[in-house]
Design an enzyme around this catalytic site. Structure first.
Site, PDB file in Angstrom:
ATOM      1  N   GLY A 145       0.813  -1.222   0.000  1.00 42.06           N
ATOM      2  CA  GLY A 145       0.000   0.000   0.000  1.00 42.06           C
ATOM      3  C   GLY A 145       0.841   1.264   0.000  1.00 42.06           C
ATOM      4  N   ARG A 148       3.882   5.883   2.100  1.00 39.82           N
ATOM      5  CA  ARG A 148       4.318   7.277   2.266  1.00 39.82           C
ATOM      6  C   ARG A 148       3.867   8.133   1.101  1.00 39.82           C
ATOM      7  NH1 ARG A 148      10.749   7.448   1.138  1.00 39.82           N
ATOM      8  NH2 ARG A 148      10.886   5.714  -0.318  1.00 39.82           N
ATOM      9  N   LYS A 168       4.606  12.371  -2.275  1.00 39.23           N
ATOM     10  CA  LYS A 168       5.427  11.257  -1.777  1.00 39.23           C
ATOM     11  C   LYS A 168       6.307  11.779  -0.645  1.00 39.23           C
ATOM     12  CE  LYS A 168       8.617   7.612  -3.183  1.00 39.23           C
ATOM     13  NZ  LYS A 168       9.212   6.913  -4.312  1.00 39.23           N
ATOM     14  N   ARG A 238       3.932  13.970  -7.300  1.00 38.98           N
ATOM     15  CA  ARG A 238       3.946  13.209  -8.548  1.00 38.98           C
ATOM     16  C   ARG A 238       2.603  13.385  -9.266  1.00 38.98           C
ATOM     17  NH1 ARG A 238       6.488   7.408  -6.799  1.00 38.98           N
ATOM     18  NH2 ARG A 238       4.500   7.053  -5.731  1.00 38.98           N
ATOM     19  N   ARG A 245      -1.472   0.205  -9.627  1.00 37.99           N
ATOM     20  CA  ARG A 245      -0.341  -0.713  -9.887  1.00 37.99           C
ATOM     21  C   ARG A 245      -0.859  -2.138 -10.054  1.00 37.99           C
ATOM     22  NH1 ARG A 245       3.868   1.915  -6.495  1.00 37.99           N
ATOM     23  NH2 ARG A 245       3.099   4.019  -6.147  1.00 37.99           N
ATOM     24  N   ASP A 315       4.481  -4.254  -7.184  1.00 37.18           N
ATOM     25  CA  ASP A 315       3.857  -3.038  -6.639  1.00 37.18           C
ATOM     26  C   ASP A 315       4.459  -1.793  -7.273  1.00 37.18           C
ATOM     27  OD1 ASP A 315       6.058  -4.184  -5.003  1.00 37.18           O
ATOM     28  OD2 ASP A 315       5.987  -2.274  -3.976  1.00 37.18           O
ATOM     29  N   ASN A 316       5.525  -1.955  -8.042  1.00 41.43           N
ATOM     30  CA  ASN A 316       6.131  -0.812  -8.725  1.00 41.43           C
ATOM     31  C   ASN A 316       5.868  -0.862 -10.229  1.00 41.43           C
ATOM     32  OD1 ASN A 316       7.103   0.215  -6.336  1.00 41.43           O
ATOM     33  ND2 ASN A 316       9.110  -0.752  -6.536  1.00 41.43           N
ATOM     34  N   ASP A 325       7.844   4.959  -9.368  1.00 39.06           N
ATOM     35  CA  ASP A 325       8.634   4.731  -8.155  1.00 39.06           C
ATOM     36  C   ASP A 325      10.137   4.726  -8.433  1.00 39.06           C
ATOM     37  OD1 ASP A 325       6.553   4.769  -6.481  1.00 39.06           O
ATOM     38  OD2 ASP A 325       6.788   2.755  -5.686  1.00 39.06           O
TER      39      ASP A 325
END
Ligand code: AMP
Ligand code: MG
Length: 572
Positions: A145, A148, A168, A238, A245, A315-316, A325
């Site tokens: 998740g 940050r 971020k 961002r 994702r 996840d990226n 990321d």
């Protein structure tokens, strides 16, 4: 005009405090504050049109506390950014600001720094953190998740485009696990600069609007050697059409929550891929195929420019096929397909340069698997994955033709030609970026009679260790150059065309690891001009910029083993 107003207000305020009796000074001070507030109220940020579909269409975590936890049955949790003491703008991207009609004046205002440090929200923002999982280094890691990252909302700009804004490093969320939710200056400078550099290189990527220093200190053990230190904290804003994702789907499939999985797929197709039509099992497959196609194109670009992501966990991976990321990423200096910038990956080198295309396919297979409960057939999922391989192969060949300035890639001759080139480039340390730019300069009419030494002369700048250029090496590179130019002649393109094509595929300026580090060192001293200078140079990575030649030079020897210039840890 507004800046002049603020300036005048500040001057009057200062004079009032210095010159007039206390009571009157208070009155003038109050008036000046109203003037400044007025300026804030007219800010273009307040005019942004938000349409926060992710939160309006998908289920929210019912627990509104900011306690770390497993979040089931929901796609996100509402959470506010943590307030910071002293936001200070380091840099912003004019091009991204233009997407929102934000002027230079808007972006340099105190209000802008406050909003993009997370201290204030403008009307329409509705902050939340996403729930996703992921495979990290080949293993299922469960719920991860936005630990940050805090999404501020989705803006529809004047062109009708949807752009999600995300901070971020803006503080902990329910997904922060054992970490602090923060980001340090060095990693934020790297993310900010690289997002924009990649965009200007033509690589699909998330963008970056702003880089703000928070005024807070963040504790990090940079070398993972038991010596944590305080570092300056920063926040990057961002910007992307979507931040979804692969892991957003994987977490739901792993929990067997097929209903919510279907809901998220419908949402994604309707919002992010509306051109595919109304969601149905057939359209799910068209959508997966499109994700495969876009991911393949992104991989071709990474291999073209020598970008190594460093942490290609699922996840990226963006469902938009965007680079996302920016952590311990790096740029190939000497061509080495075995290189990874990530110290955490130093032993297995799973995410090394040459392995990225296979890893993307592996990641897509995890996405396909997580969609299986909606399709319940394996074959069509495999067909979608095959589109990745086909698109990559074809795209890679076309890209190589571009790098070599050929009109077409002819597998009969060019596969062997490129294989041999990549073998030779590894024999002695050869800067990949410089090599291809210098290769364009060679004159095809003067190849045949030239000796190996003469042939290699224009390429010498690309070699890190010129002493290692043995006669044997020169003969092999010489032979390659002759066969390359024989191929160029059979291709029939003019010298001019060949050079133009090469220089459009081979950048002159990339964010070399040591350049980013020099900008970080200066920024840590409070001097931000290097960040802005690099941002400016990297706007035109394919152009000759004669006064900036030094930024195209190969890595200096002092940077070979310096932290941040060669390899990086995940500490950020
Ligand atoms: P990454 O390897 O940076 O993609 O991060 C993997 C996971 O760890 C994601 O869920 C991140 O949000 C989370 N994460 C990384 N750094 C931090 C941090 N400083 N605080 C909270 N979560 C973090
Ligand atoms: Mg991540």
């Amino acid at each position: 005009m507004c800046n002049q107003l603020i300036y005048a207000a500040n001057r009057i305020e200062a004079l009032a405090i210095a010159l007039v009796p206390v009571k009157l000074a208070f009155g003038i001070k109050a008036l000046c504050s109203i003037l400044k507030l007025k300026k804030l109220m007219n800010h273009q940020l307040d005019a942004l049109k938000f349409d926060n579909r992710f939160v309006t269409e998908l289920p929210c975590d019912p627990d509104s506390s900011n306690r770390r936890r497993q979040v089931a049955g929901a796609c996100y949790s509402k959470v506010l950014p943590t307030k910071v003491c002293k936001p200070q703008l380091i840099s912003y991207s004019k091009e991204v600001a233009q997407l929102f009609d934000l002027s230079d004046e808007d972006c340099t205002s105190d209000y802008f720094a406050q909003v993009f440090a997370g201290n204030m929200q403008v009307p329409g923002m509705d902050p939340y953190a996403m729930c996703y999982g992921g495979h990290q280094f080949g293993q299922w890691a469960g719920q991860l998740g936005d630990g940050r990252a805090i999404n501020l909302g989705e803006v529809i700009n004047k062109k009708g485009e949807r752009w999600a804004l995300q901070l971020k490093g803006a503080g902990p969320t329910p997904y922060s696990r054992t970490a602090d939710g923060l980001a340090v200056l060095r990693s934020s400078v790297r993310e900010f600069l690289c997002s924009e550099a990649m965009h200007h290189l033509g690589v699909p990527t998330t963008r970056a609007l702003s880089l703000v220093l928070t005024g807070e200190k963040v504790m990090r053990d940079m070398f993972y050697d038991g010596n944590p230190m305080h570092e300056p904290g920063a926040v990057v804003c961002r910007v992307a059409p979507s931040f979804t994702r692969f892991g957003n789907f994987e977490i739901l499939a792993s929990r067997g929550d097929v209903e919510l999985l279907r809901k998220l797929v419908h949402y994604t197709i309707k919002t992010d891929y509306p051109q595919l039509g109304e969601p149905s099992p057939e359209v799910y497959l068209t959508w997966l195929t499109e994700v495969c196609r876009r991911t393949a194109i992104m991989m071709v670009h990474w291999q073209r420019v020598g970008f190594v992501h460093g942490v290609m966990n699922t996840d990226n991976m963006s469902i938009f096929g965007l680079t996302i990321d920016y952590g311990p990423y790096g740029w190939l200096e000497n061509y080495d397909p075995g290189w990874t910038p990530n110290t955490t990956d130093a032993s297995g080198k799973r995410y090394r340069f040459g392995n990225q295309p296979q890893i993307a396919l592996w990641n897509l297979a995890r996405l396909a698997e997580s969609l299986y409960p909606l399709i319940e057939k394996i074959e069509p999922l495999q067909e979608a994955l095959a589109v990745y391989s086909d698109t990559f192969k074809q795209g890679y060949n076309e890209m190589m033709a571009g790098k070599l300035g050929l009109r077409h890639f002819d597998p009969a001759t060019d596969e062997a030609l490129t294989d041999e080139l990549f073998q030779v480039l590894q024999l002695v340390e050869t800067d990949m970026t410089l090599f291809f730019r210098k290769l364009a300069l060679l004159d095809s009419n003067q190849i045949d009679e030239a000796s190996d030494d003469v042939l290699l002369m224009p390429l010498l700048d690309a070699y890190y260790l010129p002493d290692e250029l043995t006669d044997k090496y020169k003969a092999r590179m010489g032979a390659w150059l002759r066969s390359y130019f024989a191929r160029v002649r059979s291709d029939g393109a003019s010298e001019d065309l060949r050079r133009k094509k090469m220089n459009a595929h081979n950048p002159k300026y990339v964010l070399r690891n040591y350049l980013a580090q020099l900008a970080i060192d200066k920024a840590a001293e409070g001097e931000f001009s290097k960040v802005n200078e690099l941002l400016d140079i990297l706007r035109k990575p394919y152009d000759e910029q004669p006064d900036k030649e030094i930024y195209a030079a190969k890595r200096p020897e002092w940077a070979r083993h310096r932290a941040g210039c060669s390899m990086l840890s995940c500490s950020s």
